[in-house]
Design a protein around this motif. Structure first.
Motif, PDB file in Angstrom:
ATOM      1  N   THR A   1      -3.923  21.124 -45.468  1.00 36.02           N
ATOM      2  CA  THR A   1      -4.000  21.558 -43.930  1.00 36.02           C
ATOM      3  C   THR A   1      -5.387  21.627 -43.426  1.00 36.02           C
ATOM      4  O   THR A   1      -5.807  20.871 -42.342  1.00 36.02           O
ATOM      5  CB  THR A   1      -3.412  22.971 -43.882  1.00 36.02           C
ATOM      6  OG1 THR A   1      -2.147  22.908 -44.148  1.00 36.02           O
ATOM      7  CG2 THR A   1      -3.462  23.150 -42.405  1.00 36.02           C
TER       8      THR A   1
ATOM      9  N   SER B   1      -6.869  18.043 -43.203  1.00 35.19           N
ATOM     10  CA  SER B   1      -6.003  17.358 -41.883  1.00 35.19           C
ATOM     11  C   SER B   1      -6.926  17.542 -40.590  1.00 35.19           C
ATOM     12  O   SER B   1      -7.235  17.063 -39.748  1.00 35.19           O
ATOM     13  CB  SER B   1      -4.738  17.592 -41.643  1.00 35.19           C
ATOM     14  OG  SER B   1      -3.912  17.418 -40.521  1.00 35.19           O
ATOM     15  N   GLN B   2      -7.159  18.953 -40.673  1.00 25.32           N
ATOM     16  CA  GLN B   2      -8.085  19.539 -39.295  1.00 25.32           C
ATOM     17  C   GLN B   2      -9.411  18.730 -39.516  1.00 25.32           C
ATOM     18  O   GLN B   2      -9.999  18.873 -38.397  1.00 25.32           O
ATOM     19  CB  GLN B   2      -7.981  21.171 -39.496  1.00 25.32           C
ATOM     20  CG  GLN B   2      -6.677  21.810 -39.214  1.00 25.32           C
ATOM     21  CD  GLN B   2      -6.693  23.239 -39.505  1.00 25.32           C
ATOM     22  OE1 GLN B   2      -7.521  23.908 -40.149  1.00 25.32           O
ATOM     23  NE2 GLN B   2      -5.519  23.924 -39.227  1.00 25.32           N
TER      24      GLN B   2
ATOM     25  N   SER C   1      -9.261  15.645 -38.063  1.00 26.25           N
ATOM     26  CA  SER C   1      -9.114  15.783 -36.511  1.00 26.25           C
ATOM     27  C   SER C   1     -10.574  15.962 -35.893  1.00 26.25           C
ATOM     28  O   SER C   1     -10.836  15.341 -34.961  1.00 26.25           O
ATOM     29  CB  SER C   1      -7.909  16.591 -36.232  1.00 26.25           C
ATOM     30  OG  SER C   1      -7.986  16.618 -34.839  1.00 26.25           O
ATOM     31  N   ALA C   2     -11.160  16.972 -36.474  1.00 22.81           N
ATOM     32  CA  ALA C   2     -12.300  17.590 -36.040  1.00 22.81           C
ATOM     33  C   ALA C   2     -13.612  16.432 -36.056  1.00 22.81           C
ATOM     34  O   ALA C   2     -14.283  16.410 -34.981  1.00 22.81           O
ATOM     35  CB  ALA C   2     -13.038  18.781 -36.724  1.00 22.81           C
TER      36      ALA C   2
ATOM     37  N   GLU D   1     -16.501  23.272 -35.867  1.00 17.15           N
ATOM     38  CA  GLU D   1     -15.238  23.525 -36.606  1.00 17.15           C
ATOM     39  C   GLU D   1     -15.610  22.683 -37.890  1.00 17.15           C
ATOM     40  O   GLU D   1     -14.928  23.240 -38.700  1.00 17.15           O
ATOM     41  CB  GLU D   1     -14.050  22.921 -35.513  1.00 17.15           C
ATOM     42  CG  GLU D   1     -12.709  22.998 -36.248  1.00 17.15           C
ATOM     43  CD  GLU D   1     -11.599  22.512 -35.463  1.00 17.15           C
ATOM     44  OE1 GLU D   1     -10.502  22.368 -36.055  1.00 17.15           O
ATOM     45  OE2 GLU D   1     -11.835  22.424 -34.148  1.00 17.15           O
TER      46      GLU D   1
ATOM     47  N   LEU E   1     -14.649  23.890 -41.587  1.00 14.56           N
ATOM     48  CA  LEU E   1     -13.755  23.388 -42.568  1.00 14.56           C
ATOM     49  C   LEU E   1     -14.410  22.763 -43.818  1.00 14.56           C
ATOM     50  O   LEU E   1     -13.746  22.775 -44.875  1.00 14.56           O
ATOM     51  CB  LEU E   1     -12.983  22.384 -41.688  1.00 14.56           C
ATOM     52  CG  LEU E   1     -12.225  22.848 -40.583  1.00 14.56           C
ATOM     53  CD1 LEU E   1     -11.536  21.541 -39.629  1.00 14.56           C
ATOM     54  CD2 LEU E   1     -11.010  23.660 -41.262  1.00 14.56           C
TER      55      LEU E   1
END
Length: 195
Positions: free
Chosen positions: A53, A56-57, A60-61, A69, A73
């Motif tokens: 997860t 994946s974030q 995207s960030a 962010e 992460l």
């Protein structure tokens, strides 16, 4: 004789009871080990889910240039990857490691390009493109999250950029590199530091 028979019978029952207790203890130990293994497996699965997860974030960030962010992460993913380090030869873990490394390299490149753009903007001192200055704090967080090697690289690039004009103004072995012009060189560096 009758007493001896009863004693033998009691002893036999005691041995039998002892064997039953040993079997029960073995079963309890097996169950305890199974419970520990099950808890470890559940923890590993939860962390694997958290890792996938977070990756994946992070992806995207990175695409959306949300550097603050992304920095958070990267730190969380680093902790999770340390947990999975003993399982590095498991294909899924190796794939996730490679993906994080690719994203980290891309972020590092983007952040360094952002620093370069801001450095160029600061030299021209125009109002155009000043929106880049707002994201530099977050870009610094990414550099810190990537690690000391990235920080050193960025500091070195910044210093080299600042001292480029010094090399042009005061070339090594030139007239300005003598001890007599030391005051002029110090005045120049003080002016640069004030800016």
């Amino acid at each position: 004789v009758e007493l001896q028979g009863k004693i033998t019978q009691i002893k036999a029952k005691a041995d039998e009871s002892e064997a039953i207790v040993r079997d029960i203890c073995k079963d309890i130990k097996r169950l305890d080990n199974a419970k520990k293994n099950l808890q470890a497996t559940i923890t590993a699965l939860k962390r694997m889910h958290m890792l996938t997860t977070a990756i994946s974030q992070l992806r995207s960030a990175a695409v959306e240039k949300r550097y603050s962010e992304a920095a958070k992460l990267l730190e969380a993913i680093g902790h999770l990857l340390r947990y999975f380090a003993p399982y590095g030869d498991v294909p899924k873990i190796a794939d996730l490691n490679a993906e994080v490394s690719t994203i980290r390299t891309g972020l590092e490149r983007e952040v360094f390009e952002a620093f370069e753009r801001v450095a160029l903007l600061s030299e021209t001192s125009t109002a155009e493109g000043t929106e880049d200055f707002g994201s530099m704090k977050d870009a610094c967080l990414v550099v810190d999250a990537i690690g000391p090697r990235a920080r050193e690289k960025q500091v070195r690039a910044f210093c080299d950029r600042q001292l480029d004009s010094y090399g042009a103004l005061f070339p090594k072995g030139g007239d300005a590199s003598t001890l007599d012009s030391a005051e002029r060189r110090f005045a120049w560096i003080r002016r640069v530091l004030r800016q």
